[in-house]
Design an enzyme around this catalytic site. Sequence first.
Site, PDB file in Angstrom:
ATOM      1  N   SER A  26      32.826  32.376  41.646  1.00 15.34           N
ATOM      2  CA  SER A  26      34.166  33.164  42.124  1.00 15.34           C
ATOM      3  C   SER A  26      34.784  33.633  40.832  1.00 15.34           C
ATOM      4  CB  SER A  26      35.188  32.103  42.717  1.00 15.34           C
ATOM      5  OG  SER A  26      35.687  32.388  43.907  1.00 15.34           O
ATOM      6  N   PRO A  27      35.673  34.831  41.061  1.00 16.73           N
ATOM      7  CA  PRO A  27      36.228  35.598  40.131  1.00 16.73           C
ATOM      8  C   PRO A  27      37.321  34.650  39.653  1.00 16.73           C
ATOM      9  CG  PRO A  27      36.761  36.659  42.119  1.00 16.73           C
ATOM     10  CD  PRO A  27      35.692  35.627  42.321  1.00 16.73           C
ATOM     11  N   CYS A  29      40.333  34.671  36.400  1.00 16.64           N
ATOM     12  CA  CYS A  29      40.898  35.190  35.224  1.00 16.64           C
ATOM     13  C   CYS A  29      40.810  34.355  34.073  1.00 16.64           C
ATOM     14  CB  CYS A  29      42.411  35.142  35.673  1.00 16.64           C
ATOM     15  SG  CYS A  29      42.883  36.550  36.650  1.00 16.64           S
ATOM     16  N   GLN A 103      35.025  42.595  39.521  1.00 17.39           N
ATOM     17  CA  GLN A 103      36.298  42.576  40.508  1.00 17.39           C
ATOM     18  C   GLN A 103      37.092  43.635  39.914  1.00 17.39           C
ATOM     19  OE1 GLN A 103      39.093  39.382  40.849  1.00 17.39           O
ATOM     20  NE2 GLN A 103      38.646  39.139  43.233  1.00 17.39           N
ATOM     21  N   TYR A 190      48.217  41.346  45.591  1.00 19.08           N
ATOM     22  CA  TYR A 190      48.326  42.460  44.520  1.00 19.08           C
ATOM     23  C   TYR A 190      48.384  44.111  45.435  1.00 19.08           C
ATOM     24  CZ  TYR A 190      46.758  38.740  41.468  1.00 19.08           C
ATOM     25  OH  TYR A 190      47.170  37.586  40.783  1.00 19.08           O
ATOM     26  N   ARG A 238      37.539  41.524  48.490  1.00 21.92           N
ATOM     27  CA  ARG A 238      38.131  40.168  48.670  1.00 21.92           C
ATOM     28  C   ARG A 238      39.595  40.567  49.415  1.00 21.92           C
ATOM     29  NH1 ARG A 238      39.048  34.705  45.091  1.00 21.92           N
ATOM     30  NH2 ARG A 238      37.592  34.033  46.547  1.00 21.92           N
TER      31      ARG A 238
END
Length: 311
Positions: A26-27, A29, A103, A190, A238
């Site tokens: 999974s992405p 940060c 991503q 976002y 996503r």
Amino acid sequence: MSDSLPLLFQPLRLRGLTLANRVVISPMCQHAADRGHATPWHMVHLGKFALGGAGLILTESTAVDPRGRIGTADLGLWNDSQIAPLKAVVDFVHAQGSAIGVQLAHAGRKAGSEPLWEGGAALSDARMAADEEPWERLGPSPLAAGPGWSAPRALDADGVASVVKHFVDATVRADKAGFDVVELHFGHGYLVASFLSPNANHRGDALGGSRDNRMWLALEIAQRVRAAWPAAKPLFCRLSAVDGTLDGWSLDDSVVLARELKRCGVDVVDCSSGGLTEERARCPCRAGWAFRCRSRNASGARRKCPRRPSE
Ligand SMILES: Cc1cc2nc3c(=O)[nH]c(=O)nc-3n(C[C@H](O)[C@H](O)[C@H](O)COP(=O)(O)O)c2cc1C
């Protein structure tokens, strides 16, 4: 391939890409980039999953525009100079037999926040103004993401067009860096998620109001990115499948959007949830959260919510 091998460890073909297995990272940060450029941190962070044999590794949320970074030291693909350091990571991952996706994201009204592990609070306007890269909170409407967040500037038609162009330009750079997959980040409150949600999108024009109108930006970006991304390479999106608010984006909305995204050439919908607002809404029965209320009866056993019998 032996049928006795668990499905998780069997290959998966997506367009022209064959993953060695179905383990997908999974992405996440990292807040370790240098003005958007990948650093040795990213080589180690992403490279270690390739050494571990994951089929596909997704980079953290990578900003298409510096104004739309989630936090300080996010990765970016808004500038050509950011291609080469990412390509070094991509080449290393490929040499281990894994695939890698990027991503792409614009944080919208949630641009400018502390790292999650430091609480994720909004950066002040003064802190953002002092940064060497420009920041600006943008959204569908001038509604703040929550307490402590400044209100975003509502995008006009030119602003919307430039957001679409930033996604397309970053996609072209992602191809030059050798990525196998682009994942569009349309979740977690976002920019694109804020256009989808009636809680954040109060526009009176063709991009607000009905669900179809609120989906326009997501579908426009998906179509334009698909056209710029090689046909043999898969495209992911996503989504936050539910906002987690009483009257926000719902699972039924996500089903409709997923069908439309498929028509635009999106191959995978990567489901997450929430993030639109820090305040999760209580169900009217007051016993649970709005999106999935499960209250308890007098003896403590779970029961379905009496106010939302359809759940
Ligand atoms: C430190 C941290 C950073 C994250 N960064 C991102 C991100 O950049 N993009 C994203 O879509 N999700 C991000 N997430 C969410 C994760 O990708 C993942 O969805 C979440 O941890 C829940 O795991 P699960 O999906 O396996 O249940 C992050 C999570 C953590 C803990």
